[in-house]
Each structure stands twice: as structure tokens, then as C-alpha cells.
Motif scaffolding. Structure first.
Motif: not given
Length: 269
Positions: A3-23
């Protein structure tokens, strides 16, 4: 055909991603990941250090864009690699403007990749370093609730900036202790998993003023994108799930967790 995945929602107010491992992200070029992250209105990203091998790489990544920040610390899995030289490197760079916390530090008795006594010693040493640097900490605790509480109690008066117990999957005892002491709890894609009722129970008991949003990318991809590598741009699904579980409007969750993030990690500005 899937099935086609649902689009990622985009909110008017910004978010902060507090924990990821970009490397650790491998499935897409970093430039594309960052472009998509900005497209869905994520204003800041914190990429997390875990081992002596990636301390410098995290610092490099914080220079890739003005809105990328990082941490310095050694994960309990690598506690046996903690040396005086590693501690000196963390201490030196804890002064860097783009380093917002000491972490990811803590205890992991599930995998036991390092001797438990060594984990406890290294946890204490890094908490002391955070006290000296006046920085918050990012804590990993798995199957180690009692020892995590006991060690944090030793630092109640000296650790003036608390921080977050990230990817919270522990029991209500650790949650209550942390919340009473002013810590935040971090929630990610686990909250969307069918069998994660224990995590959703903790979300219900956690005041919205003490919740942080994270992905822990490339791990723990939220529904409806499970099976793909996780990435910071999936964090809107975590916001939606927290709002659903707490019976709040998602706009309130986005706005309050944004404030929580900036309060917790004061160097975000």
C-alpha cells in the motif's frame, strides 16, 4: 503490491528532533535527508555521540548546517572503551557552542555489552563531567531502572541541568522518579508500535511539559514506515501519536514539545 504510505504531515509550527544519529544513516545521501527534514518544518536536529569512534564525526556534522547540534558522550555499550583521554576529549568539546549535552550515557543491562560495574563507573564519571560543564545529559537506561535511580540520586544536588531519559521504555518507577526530579522523557517511533502499550501508558502519565520528541534514527522507524530506515523527517508521526495518546490537539503537542526542547537544551538558542 504494498500500500502507498501516508504522506508525512507538515505542521505550521516547527519541530525539534532531539535524538538521532546522522552518521549512521545509510539509505539516502545526507544532503537529501537534511533537505527533507527541513521540508517538513523541523527547525533543529540534535545528532548524538555514542562511542570514542564517533565523537569527532558528531562535531563535524554540527558544522554541516546552522540548525544541526550535537552531544559528546559514551554509550553504556562502549563503557569499556572509556579512558582518561576520551574523558578529556568530551570535557574539551563540552565547551563548543554546538554541543548541547553530555550523552548518550547510562546503563544497559539488556545487552550487557560492557561489564555492569564498568557501566556504573563510566555513568558516574560522565554525570560528574556534565555537572562541571553545566550541561544537561541524554540518558539511556534499559533493564537497569533501580541502578539508574540510585546513581541519579547521587547527583540530585549537583546536576543543575537535568536533561532527558531518551527512548523511554522503562517502568513507571523510573518514570515517576525522573519526572519528580524535573527530567524530561523522550518518546519515538516505539509509541506507534502495536505491542508498545507500556510506552503509551508512560506517555499518559507524563505531563506534556516534560515530553521530548525524537526518532533515534536510523532505528525504531514509526508506523506507517516501519521496515524502512528511520530518519529525522519521520518525527511528525511521533507527535501525532503523542497527541492521540494524551487526547490533545497535535498543535498543542508540537508547540509545547518545542518549548520543552529549547528549555532542556539551552544552547539550542
Amino acid at each position: 503490491m504494498s500500500k502507498k504510505k501516508r504522506d508525512i504531515p507538515v505542521f505550521e509550527h516547527p519541530l525539534i528532533e532531539t535524538h538521532c544519529h546522522l552518521d549512521y544513516l545509510k539509505d539516502q545521501p545526507l544532503e537529501d535527508i537534511l533537505t527533507e527534514t527541513q521540508r517538513v518544518n523541523i527547525e533543529r536536529v540534535i545528532t548524538i555521540a555514542v562511542s570514542p569512534d564517533n565523537l569527532a564525526r558528531v562535531r563535524e556534522l554540527t558544522q554541516a548546517a546552522p540548525w544541526i547540534f550535537g552531544t559528546q558522550g559514551i554509550h553504556p555499550h562502549d563503557a569499556e572503551q572509556y579512558t582518561d583521554d576520551v574523558e578529556a576529549e568530551i570535557r574539551q568539546h563540552s565547551r563548543d557552542d554546538k554541543i548541547v549535552a553530555v550523552g548518550e550515557i547510562g546503563l544497559d543491562y539488556y545487552y550487557d555489552n560492557a561489564d555492569r560495574a564498568v557501566q556504573r563507573e563510566v555513568f558516574r564519571r560522565q554525570l560528574q563531567l556534565a555537572c562541571e560543564a553545566d550541561l544537561p545529559v541524554v540518558i539511556h537506561s534499559r533493564d537497569a531502572d533501580d541502578d539508574t535511580i540510585d546513581i541519579l540520586r547521587e547527583f540530585e544536588s549537583s546536576l543543575t541541568r537535568r536533561g532527558v531519559i531518551h527512548s523511554f521504555t522503562s517502568g513507571p518507577g523510573l518514570a515517576r522518579y525522573a519526572l519528580d526530579q524535573g527530567w524530561c522523557l523522550g518518546f519515538n517511533g516505539i509509541a506507534t508500535f502495536n505491542k508498545a502499550d507500556n510506552v503509551r501508558d508512560i506517555i499518559r502519565m507524563t505531563p506534556i511539559g516534560q515530553i521530548l520528541l525524537e526518532t533515534d534514527a536510523p532505528f525504531l522507524t514509526p508506523v506507517p514506515y516501519r521496515g524502512r530506515e528511520n530518519a529525522p523527517f519521520y518525527i511528525p508521526f511521533v507527535a501525532e501519536k503523542v497527541a492521540e495518546v494524551k487526547g490533545l490537539d497535535v498543535t498543542e503537542v508540537v508547540q509545547q514539545t518545542y518549548r520543552n526542547s529549547r528549555r532542556t537544551f539551552h544552547r539550542l538558542g
